[in-house]
Design an enzyme around this catalytic site. Structure first.
Site, PDB file in Angstrom:
ATOM      1  N   VAL D 168       0.835  -1.202   0.000  1.00 35.14           N
ATOM      2  CA  VAL D 168       0.000   0.000   0.000  1.00 35.14           C
ATOM      3  C   VAL D 168       0.874   1.258   0.000  1.00 35.14           C
ATOM      4  O   VAL D 168       0.633   2.205  -0.753  1.00 35.14           O
ATOM      5  CB  VAL D 168      -0.958   0.008   1.213  1.00 35.14           C
ATOM      6  CG1 VAL D 168      -1.620   1.376   1.384  1.00 35.14           C
ATOM      7  CG2 VAL D 168      -2.029  -1.073   1.042  1.00 35.14           C
ATOM      8  N   LYS D 169       1.897   1.244   0.821  1.00 32.92           N
ATOM      9  CA  LYS D 169       2.789   2.405   0.891  1.00 32.92           C
ATOM     10  C   LYS D 169       3.467   2.661  -0.462  1.00 32.92           C
ATOM     11  O   LYS D 169       3.535   3.794  -0.944  1.00 32.92           O
ATOM     12  CB  LYS D 169       3.844   2.171   1.981  1.00 32.92           C
ATOM     13  CG  LYS D 169       4.954   3.210   2.056  1.00 32.92           C
ATOM     14  CD  LYS D 169       4.481   4.555   2.583  1.00 32.92           C
ATOM     15  CE  LYS D 169       5.605   5.581   2.538  1.00 32.92           C
ATOM     16  NZ  LYS D 169       5.221   6.901   2.972  1.00 32.92           N
ATOM     17  N   ILE D 170       3.949   1.594  -1.083  1.00 35.07           N
ATOM     18  CA  ILE D 170       4.641   1.741  -2.368  1.00 35.07           C
ATOM     19  C   ILE D 170       3.679   2.202  -3.454  1.00 35.07           C
ATOM     20  O   ILE D 170       4.022   3.039  -4.301  1.00 35.07           O
ATOM     21  CB  ILE D 170       5.313   0.408  -2.752  1.00 35.07           C
ATOM     22  CG1 ILE D 170       6.625   0.314  -1.979  1.00 35.07           C
ATOM     23  CG2 ILE D 170       5.573   0.321  -4.241  1.00 35.07           C
ATOM     24  CD1 ILE D 170       7.149  -1.077  -1.911  1.00 35.07           C
TER      25      ILE D 170
END
Lengths: 293, 293, 293, 293
Positions: D168-170
């Site tokens: 999700v962060k990436i």
């Protein structure tokens, strides 16, 4: 010249046969047995083991890929078996990085390394009509040049940095991949506007683009005939990526190359890994809503 | 056969000369005067005005572009001058749309229309060695086929829908543009990794890619010699866009074609409109931070 | 202020209602009858014909597209009906070229032209919360600014060149199209690696990307809910192409824009013209071999 | 809860301060000394060595990248120091692969692993307003949830597979990179047609695209202000490639992603590695022949 020959694959066998028939003393070896018969019939002898071949003053290899080459030639025991003052000629399509690594490792053992990938299919190898692209130590190339004359119609020397020969080979394959996609687009336009893709490619091969690449692939693409695979699509992607990774490491983007990578992925995702690489054509066709095979 | 010939440009002159030398009765005309001398020397006569040429039973035109063709052949007065039962042969590279329009307009006047664009540069035209791609009314093509034999080495017939011949011509140019960019990328990789772009292209032309496209452009690209222009970059973009617009109207995206359009725009924005179209190479080089010429 | 209002569509009606409710004297007209009832209920009167509206001192139009606008406002008879010294306010999303043409034609008749496209859907128009982007003659904008305060929450003035307002509107739509494709790619990666596309888009809308574009389209894309269409895919392509053509005429390639055009074509070729434009998502999914709906 | 906190960087410090101020017993450590002063002032104590921190029942890490994390947490000695039954919370942006590896290695030692990358810059961390995305063992997340409430405004739980939080962060960063390029194209069109890039981005941020991404980067891009770098371009490319490699391994091509990779390479080749990543804008501008800074 006392020659050891490693690798009795579809390319290795005809090249070894031609060398044996030319009167050279050739000792051959293949990891899996039973492949060397036709070469022995042409006058070669078969080695009892790998090291017997590696002891020769000229060792020629034609192995499947980076890994097969590294396993057979660059392992600790193989490097120990290599003969000081000998020449190793690598006819296979390996990566430039592998070639550079081999050059360093063999030189350290006093062995000269010549990278000499070839252009041509098995039938061209059979006819002794390959194109050889050689790079590496100039004296070593001089020494083995007569062998190149036996297997090929012409030898191109591209300097003393071995990996440059492999770069030429990879860029050759890169140009083929680009030509394939260009033909895929042109034939799909022709089809969409009611023309004949086959006739288009015949005209092109007869006029602007003579030769086997446009001739052979033009026919396969316009007839959408992708099997049996002359060169598997999964391997094609590997070669395109070798070109891309060389470029990207040098901070060079390849506009067509990036598009090609996506088209190959599209083909893989549609189960085409074992079809001929010119079947990337289907990706362009699918995107236009044209029915599959 | 009583022949009228319109257009004394770099291609028109040698074709008209060859037809006159072959013994045909040729009457030539050019909008701007003083171009026909060498053709007259070969046995042709010069018409006093355009309509004198349009009255002939076979009218051959080799005009610069869609507009020049429409102005000379499809204007109201020209259509009035056209002879019922005659054949119009259009040797120029016009758009498929223009060809379709000409076919309809001339047929309405009882004139048969043959689209017959040619592959080959002026020196090839001089030698009578062009490749002719013909489409249109079959009987009309039969009638003028002897003329094609005079100007060309081979005639390809691609059906009775005239615009298909123009599509083949445009797709031929599209394939050349793709080959140019592929060579641009391969030579730039070679340069970046310390190889020789020139040698790379020589090897390629000698092995995988024989013929003038890879030979000629490979040399120009690897030497970065873009002037004098054989084919102006601005015209190249026009042809690439003809292929793209045909595709897009048919809801077909061209992955390479879209990239090409951007590369041509990049080149235009850098003042390269009048260089040879293979100078799109510089766009790829600039993006990699390589110094300009 | 005596106001004529042309166009009783999904946007025109709520805007006209709000102006009438604010106490202005509004006369409305719509080409096809029977659309104005709710506006008349809010205090407006209906004109007997188009020219009755064009005579007003302020004419506001909210028409479907370039053609509807040109037919109603720029025809010879409409231009004749326009009142010298009046102001024409165009609230619709027309092309910058159309706006420039209107500005010239109306100015010649002594009419000031203000381009004032709005951001917001019908429910936002209903609430009088649109964002207005206005450009054109400064004095004319001052004059009609109170109307913008009635229909919108804020008016942005982007200079005295009318077409610049339309460019801002088109670039807004262009940014939405880009955001859609970015979300298409991110959600497809999430799906492929076993994550939840819906949760991904909820997190994004809650953290990095607040607002209705990422919120609304994020939900539609991650749920693959493309009907009913808020904005038809075929119209979306038209707007993307307006951005592309402005760029290409200025010799500016749009790297994402060219990719978008191909994705929209892919979607059209798969019968998605009438789905919401965020369904271009399916093109990326299909290329990865993911099953259709 | 007895907390160990590793990593006193620009993000780690404010998060550790907030935890200490909230009354937790926090022991901090940083590889290079002298960074912890402000955290100690807030009530934390400094550990004499790394293992003193790793013994705690909850270990929180905020380390620079995959390598720093692996060196400090996954080395043989660190794994030996880890306390059975404890929880490790990784707040940093590491690759999904690294997170999966950590989860396996720590679980084997009886340590629960929670991946909890955060969205927000240092000033947002200071205010305790981060967005936390957590994944891993559900019981462990329950246990440390109060800490997330201290450092953040909201915690999103995305399942029990730790690497999904990192994905999700990436993908969040991937969406930012896409938004940057979209803004680069829109502002360059605006500039080319005589509009104001700054005003365009203000309107967009006020209407369609609220929030810090379009607000902050919109300003930087339209003003072409790329220094000091909030996020270095070279790191940006690393994150884009993390998204691309996840996709490519899953046989998913990312149409925008491949274009982004080329634009980042172009920027690197022009010496922009240390500028803010939104300076990829310059690649699009250069291609249009617009003068550099």
């Amino acid at each position: 010249m006392d020659i050891g020959f490693l690798g009795m694959g579809r390319m290795g066998r005809p090249m070894a046969r031609n060398i044996a028939r030319a009167g050279y003393d050739v000792t051959v070896w293949n990891r899996s047995p039973g492949k060397a018969a036709s070469v022995v019939d042409s006058g070669a002898s078969e080695a009892p083991d790998l090291s017997a071949v590696l002891h020769k003053s000229v060792v020629v290899s034609s192995l499947a890929d980076d890994r097969a080459f590294a396993d057979s030639v660059l392992s600790t025991s193989s490097l120990r078996a290599a003969k000081h003052g000998s020449v190793h000629v690598n006819l296979a399509t390996v990566s430039p990085g592998m070639s550079a690594e081999a050059e360093a490792a063999l030189n350290e053992k006093g062995v000269s390394y010549v990278a000499a990938p070839v252009f041509g299919r098995p039938e061209v190898a059979e006819a002794g009509e390959l194109t050889v692209v050689a790079a590496g130590d100039a004296g070593a190339i001089d020494e083995v040049a007569p062998l190149f004359d036996v297997i090929g119609r012409r030898t191109w020397r591209v300097g003393d940095d071995a990996k440059q020969a492999n770069t030429v080979k990879i860029l050759g394959n890169y140009l083929i991949a680009n030509a394939i996609q260009a033909m895929a687009e042109a034939t799909t336009v022709a089809e969409k506007v009611g023309g004949s893709p086959e006739l288009l490619m015949e005209v092109m091969n007869d006029s602007l683009f003579p030769g086997r690449v446009y001739g052979g692939y033009g026919k396969m693409i316009s007839q959408r005939r992708y099997e049996p695979a002359g060169f598997r699509l999964a391997l094609g992607l590997k070669d395109v990526r070798l070109a891309l990774s060389q470029a990207r490491e040098a901070q060079l983007g390849l506009p067509f190359g990036s598009v090609l990578e996506d088209l190959f992925l599209d083909a893989l995702a549609h189960g085409q890994a074992d079809q001929d690489w010119c079947s990337i054509t289907e990706a362009t066709r699918r995107r236009a809503g044209l029915a599959g095979e």
